[in-house]
Each structure stands twice: as structure tokens, then as C-alpha cells.
Write an enzyme that holds these catalytic residues in place. Structure first.
Site, PDB file in Angstrom:
ATOM      1  N   GLY A 167      -1.415   5.331  -3.481  1.00  0.00           N
ATOM      2  CA  GLY A 167      -0.123   5.120  -4.127  1.00  0.00           C
ATOM      3  C   GLY A 167      -0.093   3.941  -5.074  1.00  0.00           C
ATOM      4  O   GLY A 167       0.531   4.002  -6.146  1.00  0.00           O
ATOM      5  N   THR A 168      -0.758   2.839  -4.715  1.00  0.00           N
ATOM      6  CA  THR A 168      -0.791   1.692  -5.634  1.00  0.00           C
ATOM      7  C   THR A 168      -1.612   2.024  -6.880  1.00  0.00           C
ATOM      8  O   THR A 168      -1.321   1.515  -7.968  1.00  0.00           O
ATOM      9  CB  THR A 168      -1.355   0.451  -4.927  1.00  0.00           C
ATOM     10  OG1 THR A 168      -2.585   0.789  -4.265  1.00  0.00           O
ATOM     11  CG2 THR A 168      -0.366  -0.101  -3.916  1.00  0.00           C
ATOM     12  N   ASP A 202     -10.854   6.052  -0.652  1.00  0.00           N
ATOM     13  CA  ASP A 202      -9.543   6.464  -0.163  1.00  0.00           C
ATOM     14  C   ASP A 202      -9.502   7.982  -0.142  1.00  0.00           C
ATOM     15  O   ASP A 202      -9.858   8.640  -1.111  1.00  0.00           O
ATOM     16  CB  ASP A 202      -8.462   5.916  -1.095  1.00  0.00           C
ATOM     17  CG  ASP A 202      -7.077   5.950  -0.471  1.00  0.00           C
ATOM     18  OD1 ASP A 202      -6.800   6.864   0.328  1.00  0.00           O
ATOM     19  OD2 ASP A 202      -6.260   5.073  -0.805  1.00  0.00           O
ATOM     20  N   SER A 259       0.854  -1.176   0.000  1.00  0.00           N
ATOM     21  CA  SER A 259       0.000   0.000   0.000  1.00  0.00           C
ATOM     22  C   SER A 259       0.891   1.227   0.000  1.00  0.00           C
ATOM     23  O   SER A 259       1.789   1.333   0.841  1.00  0.00           O
ATOM     24  CB  SER A 259      -0.924   0.021   1.217  1.00  0.00           C
ATOM     25  OG  SER A 259      -1.494   1.307   1.393  1.00  0.00           O
ATOM     26  N   GLY A 260       0.638   2.153  -0.926  1.00  0.00           N
ATOM     27  CA  GLY A 260       1.451   3.353  -1.002  1.00  0.00           C
ATOM     28  C   GLY A 260       1.252   4.285   0.176  1.00  0.00           C
ATOM     29  O   GLY A 260       2.219   4.744   0.800  1.00  0.00           O
ATOM     30  N   SER A 261      -0.015   4.584   0.507  1.00  0.00           N
ATOM     31  CA  SER A 261      -0.265   5.491   1.626  1.00  0.00           C
ATOM     32  C   SER A 261       0.234   4.893   2.937  1.00  0.00           C
ATOM     33  O   SER A 261       0.800   5.596   3.786  1.00  0.00           O
ATOM     34  CB  SER A 261      -1.757   5.836   1.720  1.00  0.00           C
ATOM     35  OG  SER A 261      -2.538   4.687   2.004  1.00  0.00           O
TER      36      SER A 261
END
Length: 344
Positions: A257-258, A252, A90-92
């Protein structure tokens, strides 16, 4: 106060999306790899329920468990717990974890730049943190290799009809739709409509389009629906609004980010983005992630990109979650007024 457990948490958000970090009170789960530990957490569900369910959590909350890394290059590893999934990446959450590690002193900060290697369940991610005055100001994450899987395929969605979608992997699996073609305006006032439509599209994709990851054969579903707004270009600067619907029916708050990585993989596959370009995704609340393509990659026999994403995160507090031995709801509860249960 009496308690059978005490879990120490640093609360954080990345560009609006909550990504709390467990820094103590939980032993590493069994497993030879972080992927195996992720699977154990997902199947056991006790920790997930304790921190995600009410009264301690809620559908808005993501929680990350720090664990010792398995890879010799990594300084730290972590397992991501989202409302319905325990995902590869997960980007965040990566940005939250990196910020907590540095701002809390778990990993020593070096100004003006600190470099780290972290281990997500899906593999290694390399982090470059811009630091000043004792704060990680911006986190740059080289994400997992990302790739498009289908471009321009038909999907039948109940109540909508046949639509055209792309699918891609950006550290997690996405079905990607054009909100303009669907007549959807990506504004906060439409959040409930967007969330419910996104879940219907995701569920339709999981019935009709099998997701396949060459290196992760047990990851067989599409996790999210990305409403990918039109891209504007000014020289090498690309910009678009980006809204992601997350199971079981929320949006979100960050640009995801993904999703940025998956979008860049699709743009690259169509010849619309290269390493010289920069991409900015704008969320439902107006926050931004930036992305760029570091170079080519491959996943199995699929062409892929090496994506980098960047954003900011802020610590919001510290908590000690406890469990009174007399509490009749030791793993909490989910009620459909705030924890959606959407069915087609």
C-alpha cells in the site's frame, strides 16, 4: 504449561502479505506519542525479536501491536514491526489491523460501511470499511500525505552499473526502478533474483542518496525498492505490476500500500495521474490493491498528494505465544538459510 508471558495474536493477511495483530498480553510501551513508542519498540528490540524471530516468526511475518491512541480523534493506534524496520506506516498492515478490529469485534461493525480513524506512528489514517454479513469485505485507507523526492536521478549499483531511479515517500520511503530497463521479469519464478537485486539497489540508495522527510528528521533511510512495471491506461483506469523488495531480502506478497501511494505521488508529479484516475497495482502473486488521489497536500515545503488505497484481508487463526522460563532462546534466532544476510 508454564510460561513467563502469554501474548494473544490474531493472524491475518492482506492480499497475501502476513500482518498479524497483537490484541493482548503486551503493555503499551513508554512514550508521549505513537512515534516515540515506535522508537522505544525499535530500540528495545525484545518484543520485535520474540514475535518476528524463529521459532515463533520468520522473515515473512509482520506483526502489529495495538496500543491506546494518543490523538483524540482516533479509536485505536498501532505500531508496525517488520523484519528490519519499525516504520511510520504500512498499507497492508493497516488493512490487516482494520480487518481484525472489525471482524473480531474490538470495534463495533456497522453495515454496510464502518468508518474509523486509526493512529499509525506516522500520523492519523482514516478508514472506510465495506462490511457485509459480519465481515469487513474491503478496507479503504486514506494514507499519510505522499510525495516524490527525486525524479530520474543516477544511482551506481554494484554488479549492475549506473541506473536511473526515482525516490518517494508513501507512508514509508522508496527507491523506485524500472524493471524493463533492468531486464527483470516480474514473475514469481524470479523472486529470489528480484529480492536480492532490490536489496542491493536499496543499499546503494542509502549510501548515495540521503532520504529527508520534513516532519520526521530521524527517518533518514530508504526502506524499500519498488520495481514499478509499465503503466497501461484505459480511459481513467491505470494498471501496473508492482513488486517491492523488503529488507533483509524478501518480496512483499501484496502490491504494498505504501508503494501504491508512492507510485501515485510520482505519477502525479509527472502529470500522469490526477484525482479523476484510478490505479490498480498487481503483486507477484496476482493480488491487487486499488489507489486514487483524493486531493493535494503538502509536507513541509514539499507538494504532496492525499492518497487512498484499498484492498482485502482475511483472518487465518488465533495464537497464544508463550515463553517457557527454561527456553535457552527467549528472543528466538535468525539463520541465514531463511533470513537473508545480503552484502554488496
Amino acid at each position: 504449561m508454564r510460561s513467563t508471558k502469554v501474548i494473544h495474536v490474531v493472524s491475518c493477511h492482506a492480499e497475501g502479505e502476513v500482518g498479524d495483530v497483537i490484541v493482548g498480553g503486551v503493555a503499551p510501551p513508554p512514550g508521549d506519542t505513537i512515534w516515540d513508542q515506535r522508537r522505544w519498540i525499535a530500540q528495545d528490540d525484545v518484543l520485535r525479536n520474540f514475535v518476528l524471530n524463529e521459532p515463533r516468526g520468520g522473515v515473512f511475518r509482520h506483526v502489529n501491536l495495538l496500543v491506546p491512541p494518543k490523538h483524540p480523534q482516533a479509536q485505536m493506534a498501532w505500531i508496525i514491526m517488520e523484519p528490519e524496520d519499525t516504520p511510520p506506516m504500512s498499507g497492508s498492515n493497516a488493512i490487516c489491523v482494520a480487518t481484525v478490529l472489525l471482524d473480531s469485534g474490538i470495534i463495533p461493525m456497522q453495515e454496510p460501511v464502518t468508518r474509523m480513524v486509526l493512529e499509525a506512528p506516522g500520523g492519523l489514517v482514516r478508514v472506510r470499511a465495506d462490511c457485509a454479513e459480519g465481515k469487513a469485505q474491503r478496507i479503504h485507507v486514506e494514507n499519510l500525505p505522499s510525495f516524490a523526492t527525486r525524479l530520474g536521478v543516477a544511482l551506481d549499483v554494484s554488479g549492475v552499473g549506473q541506473i536511473t531511479v526515482d525516490t518517494a515517500f508513501g507512508g514509508d520511503s522508496f527507491v523506485v526502478v524500472d524493471p524493463v530497463a533492468l531486464g527483470v521479469d516480474l514473475v514469481a519464478g524470479n523472486a529470489r533474483q528480484i529480492a536480492e537485486l532490490g536489496i542491493r539497489i536499496t543499499n546503494a540508495a542509502n549510501r548515495q542518496l540521503q532520504f529527508v522527510h520534513p516532519d520526521k528528521p530521524d527517518w533518514r533511510h530508504h526502506s524499500f525498492c519498488l520495481f514499478a512495471g509499465p503503466v497501461s491506461r484505459d480511459g481513467h483506469d491505470l494498471r501496473a505490476h508492482s513488486v517491492v523488495a523488503i529488507q533483509p531480502g524478501k518480496l512483499d506478497r501484496s502490491p504494498t500500500g505504501t508503494a501504491v501511494s508512492a507510485r501515485m505521488a510520482i505519477l502525479h508529479a509527472r502529470g500522469q495521474m490526477g484525482p479523476e484516475d484510478r490505479f490498480t497495482a498487481v503483486s507477484i502473486i496476482g493480488s491487487e490493491f486499488q489507489g486514487r488521489i483524493l486531493g493535494p497536500a503538502s509536507v513541509g515545503d514539499l507538494p504532496a498528494i492525499r492518497p487512498e488505497i484499498s484492498g482485502r484481508a482475511w483472518i487465518t487463526g488465533t495464537h497464544q505465544h508463550m515463553l517457557d522460563p527454561g527456553d535457552p532462546w527467549p528472543e528466538g534466532y535468525r539463520i541465514a538459510d531463511t533470513w537473508p544476510r545480503l552484502f554488496d
